[in-house]
Design an enzyme around this catalytic site. Sequence first.
Site, PDB file in Angstrom:
ATOM      1  N   ALA A  44    -110.106  56.309  47.342  1.00 37.26           N
ATOM      2  CA  ALA A  44    -110.924  55.089  47.228  1.00 37.26           C
ATOM      3  C   ALA A  44    -112.144  55.337  46.344  1.00 37.26           C
ATOM      4  O   ALA A  44    -112.501  54.505  45.507  1.00 37.26           O
ATOM      5  CB  ALA A  44    -111.358  54.633  48.605  1.00 37.26           C
ATOM      6  N   GLU A 126    -109.570  92.056  60.353  1.00 38.06           N
ATOM      7  CA  GLU A 126    -110.269  92.170  59.066  1.00 38.06           C
ATOM      8  C   GLU A 126    -110.796  90.793  58.664  1.00 38.06           C
ATOM      9  O   GLU A 126    -110.278  89.776  59.138  1.00 38.06           O
ATOM     10  CB  GLU A 126    -109.298  92.680  57.992  1.00 38.06           C
ATOM     11  CG  GLU A 126    -108.242  91.655  57.664  1.00 38.06           C
ATOM     12  CD  GLU A 126    -107.044  92.235  56.923  1.00 38.06           C
ATOM     13  OE1 GLU A 126    -107.171  92.460  55.717  1.00 38.06           O
ATOM     14  OE2 GLU A 126    -105.994  92.440  57.560  1.00 38.06           O
ATOM     15  N   LYS A 128    -111.391  87.279  56.898  1.00 38.05           N
ATOM     16  CA  LYS A 128    -110.566  86.334  56.141  1.00 38.05           C
ATOM     17  C   LYS A 128    -111.398  85.899  54.948  1.00 38.05           C
ATOM     18  O   LYS A 128    -112.430  85.237  55.104  1.00 38.05           O
ATOM     19  CB  LYS A 128    -110.193  85.139  57.021  1.00 38.05           C
ATOM     20  CG  LYS A 128    -109.312  84.138  56.313  1.00 38.05           C
ATOM     21  CD  LYS A 128    -108.762  83.126  57.307  1.00 38.05           C
ATOM     22  CE  LYS A 128    -107.705  82.231  56.697  1.00 38.05           C
ATOM     23  NZ  LYS A 128    -108.160  81.451  55.565  1.00 38.05           N
ATOM     24  N   ASP A 130    -112.583  83.924  51.736  1.00 38.22           N
ATOM     25  CA  ASP A 130    -112.453  82.532  51.320  1.00 38.22           C
ATOM     26  C   ASP A 130    -112.298  82.465  49.804  1.00 38.22           C
ATOM     27  O   ASP A 130    -113.255  82.231  49.074  1.00 38.22           O
ATOM     28  CB  ASP A 130    -113.694  81.762  51.787  1.00 38.22           C
ATOM     29  CG  ASP A 130    -113.462  80.265  51.776  1.00 38.22           C
ATOM     30  OD1 ASP A 130    -112.317  79.840  51.498  1.00 38.22           O
ATOM     31  OD2 ASP A 130    -114.415  79.528  52.041  1.00 38.22           O
ATOM     32  N   TYR A 236    -104.564  92.753  50.971  1.00 34.86           N
ATOM     33  CA  TYR A 236    -104.410  92.749  52.425  1.00 34.86           C
ATOM     34  C   TYR A 236    -102.961  92.625  52.898  1.00 34.86           C
ATOM     35  O   TYR A 236    -102.694  92.623  54.092  1.00 34.86           O
ATOM     36  CB  TYR A 236    -105.255  91.662  53.082  1.00 34.86           C
ATOM     37  CG  TYR A 236    -105.080  90.268  52.496  1.00 34.86           C
ATOM     38  CD1 TYR A 236    -103.878  89.596  52.596  1.00 34.86           C
ATOM     39  CD2 TYR A 236    -106.140  89.632  51.844  1.00 34.86           C
ATOM     40  CE1 TYR A 236    -103.710  88.338  52.060  1.00 34.86           C
ATOM     41  CE2 TYR A 236    -105.991  88.366  51.310  1.00 34.86           C
ATOM     42  CZ  TYR A 236    -104.775  87.724  51.420  1.00 34.86           C
ATOM     43  OH  TYR A 236    -104.609  86.479  50.885  1.00 34.86           O
ATOM     44  N   LYS A 324    -110.962  81.517  63.188  1.00 33.34           N
ATOM     45  CA  LYS A 324    -111.942  80.899  62.307  1.00 33.34           C
ATOM     46  C   LYS A 324    -113.350  80.955  62.900  1.00 33.34           C
ATOM     47  O   LYS A 324    -113.518  80.895  64.115  1.00 33.34           O
ATOM     48  CB  LYS A 324    -111.559  79.432  62.052  1.00 33.34           C
ATOM     49  CG  LYS A 324    -110.251  79.244  61.309  1.00 33.34           C
ATOM     50  CD  LYS A 324    -110.309  79.872  59.961  1.00 33.34           C
ATOM     51  CE  LYS A 324    -109.585  79.189  58.849  1.00 33.34           C
ATOM     52  NZ  LYS A 324    -109.489  77.823  58.690  1.00 33.34           N
ATOM     53  N   CYS A 429    -104.530  43.915  60.784  1.00 29.85           N
ATOM     54  CA  CYS A 429    -104.511  44.905  59.709  1.00 29.85           C
ATOM     55  C   CYS A 429    -105.393  44.402  58.566  1.00 29.85           C
ATOM     56  O   CYS A 429    -105.205  43.275  58.090  1.00 29.85           O
ATOM     57  CB  CYS A 429    -103.087  45.104  59.221  1.00 29.85           C
ATOM     58  SG  CYS A 429    -103.004  46.095  57.726  1.00 29.85           S
ATOM     59  N   CYS A 432    -102.950  43.524  55.443  1.00 28.54           N
ATOM     60  CA  CYS A 432    -101.899  42.500  55.382  1.00 28.54           C
ATOM     61  C   CYS A 432    -102.048  41.453  56.469  1.00 28.54           C
ATOM     62  O   CYS A 432    -101.207  40.562  56.582  1.00 28.54           O
ATOM     63  CB  CYS A 432    -100.512  43.139  55.454  1.00 28.54           C
ATOM     64  SG  CYS A 432    -100.092  43.766  57.081  1.00 28.54           S
ATOM     65  N   CYS A 447    -100.714  48.893  62.407  1.00 26.68           N
ATOM     66  CA  CYS A 447    -100.312  47.643  61.777  1.00 26.68           C
ATOM     67  C   CYS A 447     -98.827  47.442  62.038  1.00 26.68           C
ATOM     68  O   CYS A 447     -98.029  48.362  61.892  1.00 26.68           O
ATOM     69  CB  CYS A 447    -100.585  47.751  60.277  1.00 26.68           C
ATOM     70  SG  CYS A 447     -99.698  46.544  59.303  1.00 26.68           S
ATOM     71  N   CYS A 453     -96.452  45.419  54.640  1.00 22.71           N
ATOM     72  CA  CYS A 453     -97.864  45.787  54.497  1.00 22.71           C
ATOM     73  C   CYS A 453     -98.011  46.626  53.233  1.00 22.71           C
ATOM     74  O   CYS A 453     -97.451  47.719  53.135  1.00 22.71           O
ATOM     75  CB  CYS A 453     -98.329  46.590  55.707  1.00 22.71           C
ATOM     76  SG  CYS A 453    -100.012  47.203  55.505  1.00 22.71           S
TER      77      CYS A 453
HETATM   78  S1  IVH Z   1    -102.706  87.722  55.563  1.00 22.13           S
HETATM   79  C1  IVH Z   1     -98.365  86.673  56.023  1.00 22.13           C
HETATM   80  N1  IVH Z   1    -105.198  88.482  55.408  1.00 22.13           N
HETATM   81  O1  IVH Z   1    -105.712  83.059  54.199  1.00 22.13           O
HETATM   82  C2  IVH Z   1     -99.823  86.631  56.081  1.00 22.13           C
HETATM   83  N2  IVH Z   1    -104.636  86.349  54.544  1.00 22.13           N
HETATM   84  O2  IVH Z   1    -104.859  80.825  55.836  1.00 22.13           O
HETATM   85  C3  IVH Z   1    -100.448  86.603  54.767  1.00 22.13           C
HETATM   86  N3  IVH Z   1    -106.512  85.163  53.506  1.00 22.13           N
HETATM   87  O3  IVH Z   1    -102.824  82.339  52.372  1.00 22.13           O
HETATM   88  C4  IVH Z   1    -101.886  86.391  54.797  1.00 22.13           C
HETATM   89  N4  IVH Z   1    -108.025  86.725  53.854  1.00 22.13           N
HETATM   90  O4  IVH Z   1    -104.834  83.329  51.128  1.00 22.13           O
HETATM   91  C5  IVH Z   1    -104.324  87.503  55.151  1.00 22.13           C
HETATM   92  N5  IVH Z   1    -107.357  89.309  55.276  1.00 22.13           N
HETATM   93  C6  IVH Z   1    -106.489  88.354  55.027  1.00 22.13           C
HETATM   94  C7  IVH Z   1    -106.867  87.166  54.374  1.00 22.13           C
HETATM   95  C8  IVH Z   1    -105.904  86.181  54.157  1.00 22.13           C
HETATM   96  C9  IVH Z   1    -107.781  85.540  53.330  1.00 22.13           C
HETATM   97  C10 IVH Z   1    -105.941  83.877  53.087  1.00 22.13           C
HETATM   98  C11 IVH Z   1    -104.626  83.931  52.365  1.00 22.13           C
HETATM   99  C12 IVH Z   1    -103.680  83.086  53.171  1.00 22.13           C
HETATM  100  C13 IVH Z   1    -104.628  82.229  53.920  1.00 22.13           C
HETATM  101  C14 IVH Z   1    -104.009  81.698  55.194  1.00 22.13           C
END
Ligand code: IVH
Length: 706
Positions: A44, A126, A128, A130, A236, A324, A429, A432, A447, A453
């Site tokens: 939008a 470990e 994650k 970003d 990783y 997370k 709706c 529509c 709807c 619609c």
């Molecule tokens: S393991 C089969 N380890 O998170 C498992 N992923 O939400 C493969 N990511 O697509 C992923 N840090 O891009 C793994 N220490 C970590 C990570 C990691 C970042 C990302 C990765 C994955 C996504 C999943």
Amino acid sequence: MTRKPPVETLGEEDARQELAQLAQVLAKANTAYHGEDAPDLSDAEYDALKRRNAAIEAAFPHLKRADSPSDQVGAAPAEGFSKVTHSQRMLSLGNAFEDTDVRDFVEGIRRYLGLDAASALAFTAEPKIDGLSLSLRYEDGVLKQAATRGDGSVGENVTQNAMMIEDIPKRVDGAPGILEVRGEVYMDHADFEALNARQEARGDKTFANPRNAAAGSLRQLDATITRSRPLKFFAYAWGEISKPLGDSQFDALTRLAGMGFQTNPLTQLCASTDEMLEHYRAIEAQRATLGYDIDGVVYKVNDLALQGRLGFRSTTPRWAIAHKFPAELAWTRLEAIDIQVGRTGALSPVARLTPVTVGGVVVSNATLHNEDYIAGRGGDGQPIRGGNDIRVGDWVQVYRAGDVIPKIADVDLSKRPEIAQPFAFPTLCPECDSDAVREEGDAVRRCTGGLICPAQAVEKLKHFVSRAVFDIEGLGAKQVEQFYTDGWIREPADIFELEARFGSGLQQLKNREGWGEKSATNLFAAIRDKRTIPLKRVIFGFGIRHVGEQASDLLAKHYGTWDMMIAAVDAARGCEGPEWDDLLAIDGIGQVMARSLVSALSQEAERASIDRLIAHLEIEAAEVPQTDGSPVAGKTVVFTGSLERMTRAEAKATAEAMGAKVSGSVSGKTDIVVAGPGAGSKEKKARDLGLQILDEDQWLALIGRS
Ligand code: IVH
């Protein structure tokens, strides 16, 4: 979005500046829509900006830019990278948010493997990262190919770009002949700030956050640009390897570090769930000082043999999960509540907010879920936010966690304007005017207009052409809307008739604004190309409620062909009984999904529309996994009684991975009954029917697992 002055009141210089700004924003939105650097503009908002652009151009025709957004159809800029089919799919991870989710994850694994609480079960933990994932393929120690994740099966070939990243070894000593290393490309905070400062000084676009900057820098057709952008890489995981890297996750990572890859120094081995959670908190405490963005902690079963036994669900491993970090929060004003109508008719309230930065991203929209949520009631009817409702004009708290759509967490009653009124949720709706009704037990008002619609029809079409479904190059959400408005496309089948219906099709299309001969020819070719399509995409493409990507994949794998699936659906239609067993025996397909599937495919108008589509397609049978030479491929197996060497879940998953169908009941269609101690009526029935009956050891011997 800030309110803009009416076009009639704009001076020439203002108009020129705004057109320049719009060209930039819309070009970015186009790139983001087609690429990985996810857009922050809703459809939008995009449309509103395009309309604004057109209005200014109409008022000041001489100011129309050479790169005017009006002349551009959202062509895919990702064009240019060749495609790479991953030898092993690149998966994503399931999410945990609370400690209890992590405990459930560990318990679930113990149950699946049949491990009691006393047996050891270690995990690695470990950060994650970003960023964006990348797969690096080495052959005889030489980097041959680098590919982005793409849709998990097919990614983009970014080898030249990866060559520019210092952290990525171009040669590795002591590697197996084939080695695919997987990890995350990211940009650290200092480099991100410096890059944005340089971009700004040059008048180039700046990036919203390090992840977008990393994605934008890696996915450059001109690799010299990638070289000028400081990207980093943590390894990783791995894909195809000709020789195992070790017996455990931890050893394999150590081995990769020994070959010259960067592995995350905060990786730790944990012997218990408590240790995992403790390490999570330790990492969280360091988050702000790490110098790069992380959004959680990933736990992985350490023993690779156990990882192998646990295997995968359709898009995530059973042996890993992402825990997370809690969402980020900010306060802002709720300016309006808009109602959007989705492809299943759901009326979804959307909060329009005064833009606010939440964890580095500007947020101007948030979901309000449904009418109860606005009124201050949760899904169970109990009060949420102390029972306080949300009103236009309210001061609200927004939160976002990872990639999910921002949500409203709270409302500050002390700042409520006196004139604010409770929100009256529409019962018609807004698109529509059909009745919008709430069925008992459903939180959502829908709807009832069905395909009459326009919003539902267009949303269904948008879903149909989206990346995870038919993914037709040159036919995105914008074009579908345009074609729908013009009456060219009303249902999916029309897409495949477009070319024929307009003579050669070309003449009509190329006369349209935004289309030239080349783009029109390309579009028809892209449509023709998608006439051959995997079954799971077709099923997902119908956009049936509850039948998502994962369920479509399960159905496709189970039935193999469209004819087999539709036969099972037709058998179940109008019945209540064993006709449903086959559908319900699929691991991951529950009652609600099965009923929704059967009811959608039984509705006359919907079925006719689907049949028209199917007639245009060549549906590729689903690959039944690893069944080459499998002695149980295509056989229907029933497990009954208790199993001693594996759990029921593992037995079922293993049998399915070898191409067998696992059913819950014995019938004339059953091929093998695996009977353990305590087997009762099912074993008796199998004897009466003269079926093959095996004990657990005989079964394991048959599938080569003894
Ligand atoms: S393991 C089969 N380890 O998170 C498992 N992923 O939400 C493969 N990511 O697509 C992923 N840090 O891009 C793994 N220490 C970590 C990570 C990691 C970042 C990302 C990765 C994955 C996504 C999943």
